[in-house]
Design an enzyme around this catalytic site. Structure first.
Site, PDB file in Angstrom:
ATOM      1  N   ASP A  14      47.963  -8.105  51.627  1.00 14.45           N
ATOM      2  CA  ASP A  14      46.933  -6.276  50.891  1.00 14.45           C
ATOM      3  C   ASP A  14      45.844  -6.773  51.524  1.00 14.45           C
ATOM      4  OD1 ASP A  14      45.083  -4.507  49.794  1.00 14.45           O
ATOM      5  OD2 ASP A  14      46.389  -5.064  48.149  1.00 14.45           O
ATOM      6  N   SER A  57      56.010   9.530  45.061  1.00 22.37           N
ATOM      7  CA  SER A  57      55.269   9.585  44.739  1.00 22.37           C
ATOM      8  C   SER A  57      56.273  11.394  43.433  1.00 22.37           C
ATOM      9  CB  SER A  57      54.192  10.638  44.834  1.00 22.37           C
ATOM     10  OG  SER A  57      53.692  11.315  44.071  1.00 22.37           O
ATOM     11  N   THR A  77      55.205  13.891  44.063  1.00 28.35           N
ATOM     12  CA  THR A  77      54.233  15.145  44.747  1.00 28.35           C
ATOM     13  C   THR A  77      55.755  15.368  45.831  1.00 28.35           C
ATOM     14  OG1 THR A  77      52.351  15.878  46.185  1.00 28.35           O
ATOM     15  CG2 THR A  77      53.884  13.627  46.310  1.00 28.35           C
ATOM     16  N   TYR A  87      49.662  13.122  52.751  1.00 25.98           N
ATOM     17  CA  TYR A  87      49.783  12.111  51.535  1.00 25.98           C
ATOM     18  C   TYR A  87      51.397  12.445  51.276  1.00 25.98           C
ATOM     19  CZ  TYR A  87      50.009   9.784  47.602  1.00 25.98           C
ATOM     20  OH  TYR A  87      51.717   8.570  46.300  1.00 25.98           O
ATOM     21  N   LYS A 128      54.902  10.666  51.905  1.00 21.04           N
ATOM     22  CA  LYS A 128      56.358  10.436  50.940  1.00 21.04           C
ATOM     23  C   LYS A 128      57.261  10.930  51.206  1.00 21.04           C
ATOM     24  CE  LYS A 128      53.019   7.034  48.840  1.00 21.04           C
ATOM     25  NZ  LYS A 128      53.535   5.856  48.789  1.00 21.04           N
ATOM     26  N   PHE A 139      55.301   9.967  38.323  1.00 16.74           N
ATOM     27  CA  PHE A 139      54.346  10.597  37.413  1.00 16.74           C
ATOM     28  C   PHE A 139      52.812  10.738  37.385  1.00 16.74           C
ATOM     29  CE2 PHE A 139      57.650  14.557  37.543  1.00 16.74           C
ATOM     30  CZ  PHE A 139      58.139  14.096  37.974  1.00 16.74           C
TER      31      PHE A 139
HETATM   32  P1  NAD Z   1      45.877   0.977  45.127  1.00 18.77           P
HETATM   33  O1  NAD Z   1      44.770   1.816  46.151  1.00 18.77           O
HETATM   34  O2  NAD Z   1      45.440   0.345  44.322  1.00 18.77           O
HETATM   35  O3  NAD Z   1      47.148   0.479  46.019  1.00 18.77           O
HETATM   36  C1  NAD Z   1      47.379   0.197  46.881  1.00 18.77           C
HETATM   37  C2  NAD Z   1      46.965  -1.243  47.522  1.00 18.77           C
HETATM   38  O4  NAD Z   1      47.774  -1.394  49.312  1.00 18.77           O
HETATM   39  C3  NAD Z   1      45.463  -1.401  47.970  1.00 18.77           C
HETATM   40  O5  NAD Z   1      45.290  -3.145  46.846  1.00 18.77           O
HETATM   41  C4  NAD Z   1      45.336  -1.947  49.189  1.00 18.77           C
HETATM   42  O6  NAD Z   1      43.991  -2.383  49.921  1.00 18.77           O
HETATM   43  C5  NAD Z   1      46.539  -1.249  49.651  1.00 18.77           C
HETATM   44  N1  NAD Z   1      46.445  -1.492  51.627  1.00 18.77           N
HETATM   45  C6  NAD Z   1      46.227  -0.322  51.621  1.00 18.77           C
HETATM   46  N2  NAD Z   1      47.159   0.234  53.659  1.00 18.77           N
HETATM   47  C7  NAD Z   1      47.125  -0.993  53.202  1.00 18.77           C
HETATM   48  C8  NAD Z   1      47.878  -1.646  54.937  1.00 18.77           C
HETATM   49  N3  NAD Z   1      48.074  -1.285  55.441  1.00 18.77           N
HETATM   50  N4  NAD Z   1      48.295  -2.577  54.533  1.00 18.77           N
HETATM   51  C9  NAD Z   1      47.977  -3.670  52.997  1.00 18.77           C
HETATM   52  N5  NAD Z   1      47.651  -3.237  52.305  1.00 18.77           N
HETATM   53  C10 NAD Z   1      47.482  -2.015  52.379  1.00 18.77           C
HETATM   54  O7  NAD Z   1      47.000   2.299  44.480  1.00 18.77           O
HETATM   55  P2  NAD Z   1      48.201   2.155  43.269  1.00 18.77           P
HETATM   56  O8  NAD Z   1      47.749   3.356  42.627  1.00 18.77           O
HETATM   57  O9  NAD Z   1      48.299   0.991  42.757  1.00 18.77           O
HETATM   58  O10 NAD Z   1      49.220   3.039  44.279  1.00 18.77           O
HETATM   59  C11 NAD Z   1      50.121   2.058  44.613  1.00 18.77           C
HETATM   60  C12 NAD Z   1      51.262   2.994  45.573  1.00 18.77           C
HETATM   61  O11 NAD Z   1      51.634   3.665  44.401  1.00 18.77           O
HETATM   62  C13 NAD Z   1      51.076   3.256  46.668  1.00 18.77           C
HETATM   63  O12 NAD Z   1      51.831   3.652  47.692  1.00 18.77           O
HETATM   64  C14 NAD Z   1      50.603   5.110  46.208  1.00 18.77           C
HETATM   65  O13 NAD Z   1      50.446   5.531  46.677  1.00 18.77           O
HETATM   66  C15 NAD Z   1      51.931   5.066  45.191  1.00 18.77           C
HETATM   67  N6  NAD Z   1      51.830   6.196  43.988  1.00 18.77           N
HETATM   68  C16 NAD Z   1      50.634   5.813  43.436  1.00 18.77           C
HETATM   69  C17 NAD Z   1      50.185   7.149  42.491  1.00 18.77           C
HETATM   70  C18 NAD Z   1      49.422   7.037  41.198  1.00 18.77           C
HETATM   71  O14 NAD Z   1      48.198   8.178  40.851  1.00 18.77           O
HETATM   72  N7  NAD Z   1      48.250   6.140  41.611  1.00 18.77           N
HETATM   73  C19 NAD Z   1      51.185   7.881  42.274  1.00 18.77           C
HETATM   74  C20 NAD Z   1      52.142   8.427  42.891  1.00 18.77           C
HETATM   75  C21 NAD Z   1      52.517   7.279  43.825  1.00 18.77           C
HETATM   76  N1  UFG Z   2      41.724  17.476  37.051  1.00 21.98           N
HETATM   77  C1  UFG Z   2      40.830  18.296  37.004  1.00 21.98           C
HETATM   78  N2  UFG Z   2      39.516  17.125  36.829  1.00 21.98           N
HETATM   79  C2  UFG Z   2      39.656  16.856  37.950  1.00 21.98           C
HETATM   80  C3  UFG Z   2      40.663  15.935  38.343  1.00 21.98           C
HETATM   81  C4  UFG Z   2      41.939  16.156  37.553  1.00 21.98           C
HETATM   82  O1  UFG Z   2      40.757  19.080  35.844  1.00 21.98           O
HETATM   83  O2  UFG Z   2      38.049  15.998  38.204  1.00 21.98           O
HETATM   84  C5  UFG Z   2      43.557  17.936  36.941  1.00 21.98           C
HETATM   85  C6  UFG Z   2      44.034  18.681  37.848  1.00 21.98           C
HETATM   86  O3  UFG Z   2      43.980  19.688  38.252  1.00 21.98           O
HETATM   87  C7  UFG Z   2      45.438  18.564  37.182  1.00 21.98           C
HETATM   88  C8  UFG Z   2      45.205  17.582  36.394  1.00 21.98           C
HETATM   89  O4  UFG Z   2      43.769  16.992  36.328  1.00 21.98           O
HETATM   90  O5  UFG Z   2      45.292  19.238  36.437  1.00 21.98           O
HETATM   91  C9  UFG Z   2      45.630  15.760  37.039  1.00 21.98           C
HETATM   92  O6  UFG Z   2      45.075  15.624  37.771  1.00 21.98           O
HETATM   93  P1  UFG Z   2      45.490  14.138  39.230  1.00 21.98           P
HETATM   94  O7  UFG Z   2      44.395  14.310  40.436  1.00 21.98           O
HETATM   95  O8  UFG Z   2      44.703  13.466  38.151  1.00 21.98           O
HETATM   96  O9  UFG Z   2      46.589  13.827  39.611  1.00 21.98           O
HETATM   97  P2  UFG Z   2      47.380  15.170  40.626  1.00 21.98           P
HETATM   98  O10 UFG Z   2      48.550  15.222  39.608  1.00 21.98           O
HETATM   99  O11 UFG Z   2      46.635  16.116  40.782  1.00 21.98           O
HETATM  100  O12 UFG Z   2      48.216  13.707  41.162  1.00 21.98           O
HETATM  101  C10 UFG Z   2      48.788  13.230  40.859  1.00 21.98           C
HETATM  102  C11 UFG Z   2      48.515  11.418  41.951  1.00 21.98           C
HETATM  103  C12 UFG Z   2      49.228  12.294  43.386  1.00 21.98           C
HETATM  104  C13 UFG Z   2      50.859  12.167  42.888  1.00 21.98           C
HETATM  105  C14 UFG Z   2      51.123  13.053  42.260  1.00 21.98           C
HETATM  106  C15 UFG Z   2      52.376  13.092  41.254  1.00 21.98           C
HETATM  107  O13 UFG Z   2      47.119  11.603  42.390  1.00 21.98           O
HETATM  108  O14 UFG Z   2      49.065  11.245  44.475  1.00 21.98           O
HETATM  109  O15 UFG Z   2      49.870  12.308  40.614  1.00 21.98           O
HETATM  110  O16 UFG Z   2      52.574  11.452  41.230  1.00 21.98           O
HETATM  111  F1  UFG Z   2      51.571  12.623  43.781  1.00 21.98           F
END
Ligand code: NAD
Ligand code: UFG
Length: 338
Positions: A31, A124, A126, A149, A153, A178
């Site tokens: 990381d 994701s 998404t 973003y 993916k 999700f």
């Molecule tokens: P996060 O930002 O907490 O974790 C990502 C980690 O990757 C961080 O520790 C960051 O420092 C590290 N990182 C970023 N770029 C890097 C690089 N170039 N080299 C090495 N390390 C690097 O995010 P998270 O919520 O734990 O998400 C993890 C994965 O899941 C991501 O790929 C994200 O896109 C995916 N994902 C997250 C969500 C969500 O809502 N949290 C939803 C769908 C998919």
């Molecule tokens: N929302 C609010 N106020 C806020 C933030 C969000 O009303 O301050 C609402 C949004 O409009 C949505 C719901 O809360 O209806 C959830 O929003 P999030 O931003 O928490 O999550 P999203 O569903 O938009 O997106 C998340 C991750 C993406 C991922 C996606 C599907 O952020 O990275 O889920 O996995 F791609």
């Protein structure tokens, strides 16, 4: 078995590192700490009395990856590293494609050179875009992501499909998450976003703890149960468990597999706010604002493929997600700094 976890100090990666150590795996974390803190791994160690080896570096650094694979007998890779803020990706597309797409390709090249062909990738929901029907199944067509973003993916998913078609030695899981929320039940680990949170639950919890004044609800005129957006929130510990099940399942096979990781239940923004108020005993003041660009009305998973093929289901309900978030937030109002 020794597992390389890229992004293992991040939110989902650290919870999965804990689950791996608890299950008896050895873990090497790579990381660059651009969105996380080493303190997450100290919390992991405090919980399970085992530690992961942290290597600070970039997943785009091929020489470093080669060294890691030479020095450690890695059996499989869980690839979380990447950038994830949707709005920022619109402003900084090159950084997002570099970290997410180039990082994944460089990782796969280093894995192939080292003879490691098992990969679990963080995708994701998404990638589905705006499906016409709910719940979303894995065989629904992928959509057209509206931001870099989401594009990144989908591009990586396509790269991995092509790779597995060309080279049958690969065994890959695409896990479409999700909405991950919640925290470890100990209160020692949780989500620690930098700056003002983009996502709903971290925003709500910072309002409840007094760091932010009020929540903006983005739109209450969607065709949903109460007009606010509906999502499938999944507890991060259930999500971590899904990674272990996916790792075990791909270890015996080859080719590419896609699994939704969700609960199958959708909750509106207002329902989440209400559940959080109940769990925390704190009010969450909010104001309704216009819809956020790029949001869809509703999104929830059909998780039955993961249940059948991985033997995995999410077991933690919305109340537990909110209670665990609050335990972490209230004991760490400033995240890992506190
Ligand atoms: P996060 O930002 O907490 O974790 C990502 C980690 O990757 C961080 O520790 C960051 O420092 C590290 N990182 C970023 N770029 C890097 C690089 N170039 N080299 C090495 N390390 C690097 O995010 P998270 O919520 O734990 O998400 C993890 C994965 O899941 C991501 O790929 C994200 O896109 C995916 N994902 C997250 C969500 C969500 O809502 N949290 C939803 C769908 C998919
Ligand atoms: N929302 C609010 N106020 C806020 C933030 C969000 O009303 O301050 C609402 C949004 O409009 C949505 C719901 O809360 O209806 C959830 O929003 P999030 O931003 O928490 O999550 P999203 O569903 O938009 O997106 C998340 C991750 C993406 C991922 C996606 C599907 O952020 O990275 O889920 O996995 F791609």
């Amino acid at each position: 078995m020794k597992i390389l976890v890229t992004g293992g100090t991040g939110y989902i990666g650290s919870h999965t590192t804990l689950a791996l150590l608890e299950a008896g795996y050895e873990v090497v974390v790579l990381d660059n700490l651009c969105n996380s803190s080493e303190a997450a791994l100290h919390a992991v160690e405090a919980i399970c009395a085992k530690s992961a080896l942290l290597i600070r570096g970039d997943v785009c650094d091929r020489a470093l990856l080669d060294r890691i694979f030479q020095e450690h007998a890695i059996d499989a890779v869980l690839h979380f590293a990447g950038l994830k803020a949707v709005g920022e990706s619109v402003r900084k597309p090159l950084e997002y494609y570099q970290a997410n797409v180039c990082g994944s390709i460089t990782l796969c090249q280093a894995m192939a050179a080292a003879g490691v062909f098992r990969l679990v990738f963080s995708s994701s929901a998404t990638v589905y875009g705006a499906p016409e029907h709910m719940p979303i199944r894995e065989d629904f067509p992928t959509g057209t992501p509206t931001n870099p973003y989401g594009q990144s993916k989908l591009i990586i998913e396509n790269v991995l499909h092509d790779l597995c078609a060309a080279q049958p030695r690969w065994s890959v899981a695409l896990l479409r998450y999700f909405n991950p929320v919640g925290a470890h039940a100990s209160g020692l680990m949780g989500e620690d976003p930098r700056g003002i949170p983009n996502n709903l639950v971290p925003y709500i919890s910072q309002v409840a703890v007094g760091s932010l004044n009020e929540l903006s609800i983005f739109g209450d005129d969607y065709p949903t149960v109460d007009g606010t957006g509906v999502r499938d929130y999944i507890h991060v510990v259930d999500l971590a468990d899904g990674h272990l099940k996916a790792l075990q399942t791909i270890s015996g096979g080859s080719g590419i597999n896609v699994w939704n990781l969700g609960t199958g239940d959708g909750y509106s923004v207002r329902q989440v706010v209400h559940a959080f108020e109940q769990a925390s005993g704190r009010p969450v003041p909010y104001r309704v604002e216009p819809r956020r660009a790029g949001d869809i009305a509703e999104c929830w998973a059909d998780p039955s493929k993961a249940e059948q093929e991985l033997g995995w289901t999410a077991t933690r309900n919305l109340q537990e997600m909110m209670a665990d978030t609050w335990r972490w937030q209230s004991s760490h109002p400033k995240g890992y700094l506190e």
